[in-house]
Every structure is written in structure tokens, then in C-alpha cells.
Design a protein around this motif. Structure first.
Motif, PDB file in Angstrom:
ATOM      1  N   UNK A  94     -14.592  11.247   6.782  1.00 37.37           N
ATOM      2  CA  UNK A  94     -13.203  11.671   6.668  1.00 37.37           C
ATOM      3  C   UNK A  94     -12.327  11.342   7.870  1.00 37.37           C
ATOM      4  N   UNK A  95     -12.811  10.503   8.780  1.00 34.14           N
ATOM      5  CA  UNK A  95     -12.017  10.153   9.959  1.00 34.14           C
ATOM      6  C   UNK A  95     -11.435   8.747   9.864  1.00 34.14           C
ATOM      7  N   UNK A  96     -11.668   8.078   8.755  1.00 38.02           N
ATOM      8  CA  UNK A  96     -11.199   6.702   8.596  1.00 38.02           C
ATOM      9  C   UNK A  96      -9.691   6.563   8.611  1.00 38.02           C
ATOM     10  N   UNK A  97      -8.983   7.534   8.050  1.00 37.10           N
ATOM     11  CA  UNK A  97      -7.525   7.449   8.008  1.00 37.10           C
ATOM     12  C   UNK A  97      -6.945   7.430   9.422  1.00 37.10           C
ATOM     13  N   UNK A  98      -7.427   8.315  10.286  1.00 34.84           N
ATOM     14  CA  UNK A  98      -6.929   8.350  11.668  1.00 34.84           C
ATOM     15  C   UNK A  98      -7.281   7.061  12.396  1.00 34.84           C
ATOM     16  N   UNK A 103      -5.418   1.649  14.401  1.00 32.25           N
ATOM     17  CA  UNK A 103      -5.528   0.186  14.439  1.00 32.25           C
ATOM     18  C   UNK A 103      -4.231  -0.450  13.939  1.00 32.25           C
ATOM     19  N   UNK A 104      -3.713   0.040  12.825  1.00 32.53           N
ATOM     20  CA  UNK A 104      -2.474  -0.525  12.280  1.00 32.53           C
ATOM     21  C   UNK A 104      -1.304  -0.342  13.245  1.00 32.53           C
ATOM     22  N   UNK A 105      -1.174   0.835  13.842  1.00 29.88           N
ATOM     23  CA  UNK A 105      -0.091   1.065  14.805  1.00 29.88           C
ATOM     24  C   UNK A 105      -0.220   0.124  15.998  1.00 29.88           C
ATOM     25  N   UNK A 106      -1.447  -0.090  16.467  1.00 33.09           N
ATOM     26  CA  UNK A 106      -1.684  -0.978  17.606  1.00 33.09           C
ATOM     27  C   UNK A 106      -1.298  -2.405  17.267  1.00 33.09           C
ATOM     28  N   UNK A 131      -5.554   1.584   0.276  1.00 32.52           N
ATOM     29  CA  UNK A 131      -4.467   1.876  -0.666  1.00 32.52           C
ATOM     30  C   UNK A 131      -3.670   3.098  -0.209  1.00 32.52           C
ATOM     31  N   UNK A 132      -4.339   4.091   0.378  1.00 32.00           N
ATOM     32  CA  UNK A 132      -3.621   5.251   0.933  1.00 32.00           C
ATOM     33  C   UNK A 132      -2.677   4.823   2.051  1.00 32.00           C
ATOM     34  N   UNK A 133      -3.038   3.776   2.761  1.00 31.61           N
ATOM     35  CA  UNK A 133      -2.236   3.265   3.869  1.00 31.61           C
ATOM     36  C   UNK A 133      -1.183   2.253   3.424  1.00 31.61           C
ATOM     37  N   UNK A 147     -17.934 -10.532  -3.821  1.00 34.71           N
ATOM     38  CA  UNK A 147     -16.549 -10.817  -4.170  1.00 34.71           C
ATOM     39  C   UNK A 147     -15.682 -10.084  -3.164  1.00 34.71           C
ATOM     40  N   UNK A 148     -14.622 -10.738  -2.705  1.00 31.70           N
ATOM     41  CA  UNK A 148     -13.742 -10.152  -1.705  1.00 31.70           C
ATOM     42  C   UNK A 148     -12.354  -9.943  -2.283  1.00 31.70           C
ATOM     43  N   UNK A 149     -11.701  -8.877  -1.839  1.00 31.50           N
ATOM     44  CA  UNK A 149     -10.318  -8.601  -2.162  1.00 31.50           C
ATOM     45  C   UNK A 149      -9.473  -8.862  -0.923  1.00 31.50           C
ATOM     46  N   UNK A 150      -8.376  -9.518  -1.120  1.00 32.45           N
ATOM     47  CA  UNK A 150      -7.364  -9.642  -0.066  1.00 32.45           C
ATOM     48  C   UNK A 150      -6.293  -8.630  -0.389  1.00 32.45           C
ATOM     49  N   UNK A 151      -5.978  -7.795   0.592  1.00 34.74           N
ATOM     50  CA  UNK A 151      -4.989  -6.750   0.414  1.00 34.74           C
ATOM     51  C   UNK A 151      -3.892  -6.935   1.444  1.00 34.74           C
ATOM     52  N   UNK A 152      -2.632  -6.660   1.067  1.00 34.97           N
ATOM     53  CA  UNK A 152      -1.504  -6.847   1.961  1.00 34.97           C
ATOM     54  C   UNK A 152      -0.694  -5.566   2.077  1.00 34.97           C
ATOM     55  N   UNK A 153      -0.055  -5.449   3.218  1.00 35.95           N
ATOM     56  CA  UNK A 153       0.823  -4.309   3.496  1.00 35.95           C
ATOM     57  C   UNK A 153       2.074  -4.848   4.158  1.00 35.95           C
ATOM     58  N   UNK A 154       3.230  -4.335   3.759  1.00 38.81           N
ATOM     59  CA  UNK A 154       4.469  -4.718   4.407  1.00 38.81           C
ATOM     60  C   UNK A 154       4.552  -4.056   5.769  1.00 38.81           C
TER      61      UNK A 154
END
Length: 156
Positions: A94-98, A103-106, A131-133, A147-154
Motif C-alpha cells: 500500500x505504499x506504491x502511491x506515495x 517519482x513523478x513529481x521528481x 491508472x490511479x495516477x 506482453x507490454x502495455x505503454x501507458x501515458x500521462x499528460x
């Protein structure tokens, strides 16, 4: 938990190469080799520490891409690719979100490009977290191993 990103050291790279994940996540175990250690130390990887403990790492750029996706032209230069890993004992607690938010903020503080990541399609708990992020599924491609998924975020 307060995280800090630091340049990867030889000791941290050596520790990461010894990490072993339980099935089915053992797919992410890194083969211990001079080449793997050199990649961790090539400047594209940063260690993530909490207090003095190594808790994970992330990388950016080509190191975060799965090579067969490059040959399929799935990694145009309009995004910044990231890859990340957690110390095995810290996963599924349950610590993955933090951790991922840090990492994303950095990364976003260093680049204006939107973020892209690639994840094995069987890794449902990571996909759910991404997906939560705000990541969305963009493309998928098979390799001989998964099989790999490529996921994008604005960039927000």
C-alpha cells in the motif's frame, strides 16, 4: 515516509541486482552482470532512499523503454519515458502511491514533456496504480517474454 532521489552509487546498484521478487513478479529480477551494473550506473538511473534505506529506483529515457517497442516505433520523442522499481519487501504493502507520486513529481520538475511508461500486462496491481495516477493505456505489444502495455500521462 519522506523520499529522496540521489545519483545511483555502485553499492546501491549492487544491492538492486540482488533483489528477488516472488512469482509472477520474478519477471522483474535483474540478471547480475557487469552490463546490468553498468546500465544502472550510466546516469539515467536514480536511487530512491527513505532516511538511509534504499527503497527503490527510477530511470528515464531509453533505459525505460522495452527495446522491441522501439523497433515498432512506439516511443516517439514527444514523451519522457520512465521506469521504476521497488525493493521487493516493500511491494504490495500500500505504499506504491506515495512512491510513484514522488517519482513523478521528481521527473516532472526536470521535464515539461508528458510522461510515458511501459509495464508488463500481467502486472495488474501496477497498472491499477498507474491508472490511479492518471495514466491511460496507449498501446500494447508482445515480446518473447511478455506482453507490454505503454501507458501515458499528460503533464499536470
Amino acid at each position: 515516509m519522506t523520499f529522496q532521489a540521489v545519483p545511483m552509487t555502485v553499492d546501491q546498484a549492487t544491492a538492486i541486482l540482488k533483489w528477488t521478487y516472488p512469482p509472477p513478479y520474478d519477471f522483474y529480477n535483474i540478471e547480475t552482470s557487469e552490463k546490468a551494473c553498468a546500465e544502472l550506473l550510466d546516469g539515467s538511473y536514480q536511487a530512491v532512499i527513505a532516511q538511509t534505506q534504499l527503497v527503490g529506483f527510477f530511470c528515464t529515457g531509453r533505459s525505460a523503454q522495452v527495446p522491441p517497442g522501439r523497433s515498432l516505433h512506439l516511443y516517439p520523442d514527444d514523451h519522457l519515458d520512465i521506469g521504476l522499481g521497488r525493493q521487493p519487501e516493500l511491494t504490495g504493502q500500500g505504499t506504491g502511491l506515495a512512491f510513484c507520486s514522488f517519482v513523478l513529481d521528481t521527473v516532472k520538475a526536470q521535464s515539461a514533456l508528458p510522461i510515458r511508461l511501459t509495464v508488463a500486462s500481467f502486472n495488474e496491481r501496477a497498472i491499477h496504480l498507474y491508472e490511479q495516477l492518471g495514466f491511460r493505456r496507449h498501446a500494447a505489444f508482445p515480446t518473447t517474454h511478455a506482453t507490454f502495455l505503454i501507458m501515458t500521462q499528460s503533464h499536470t
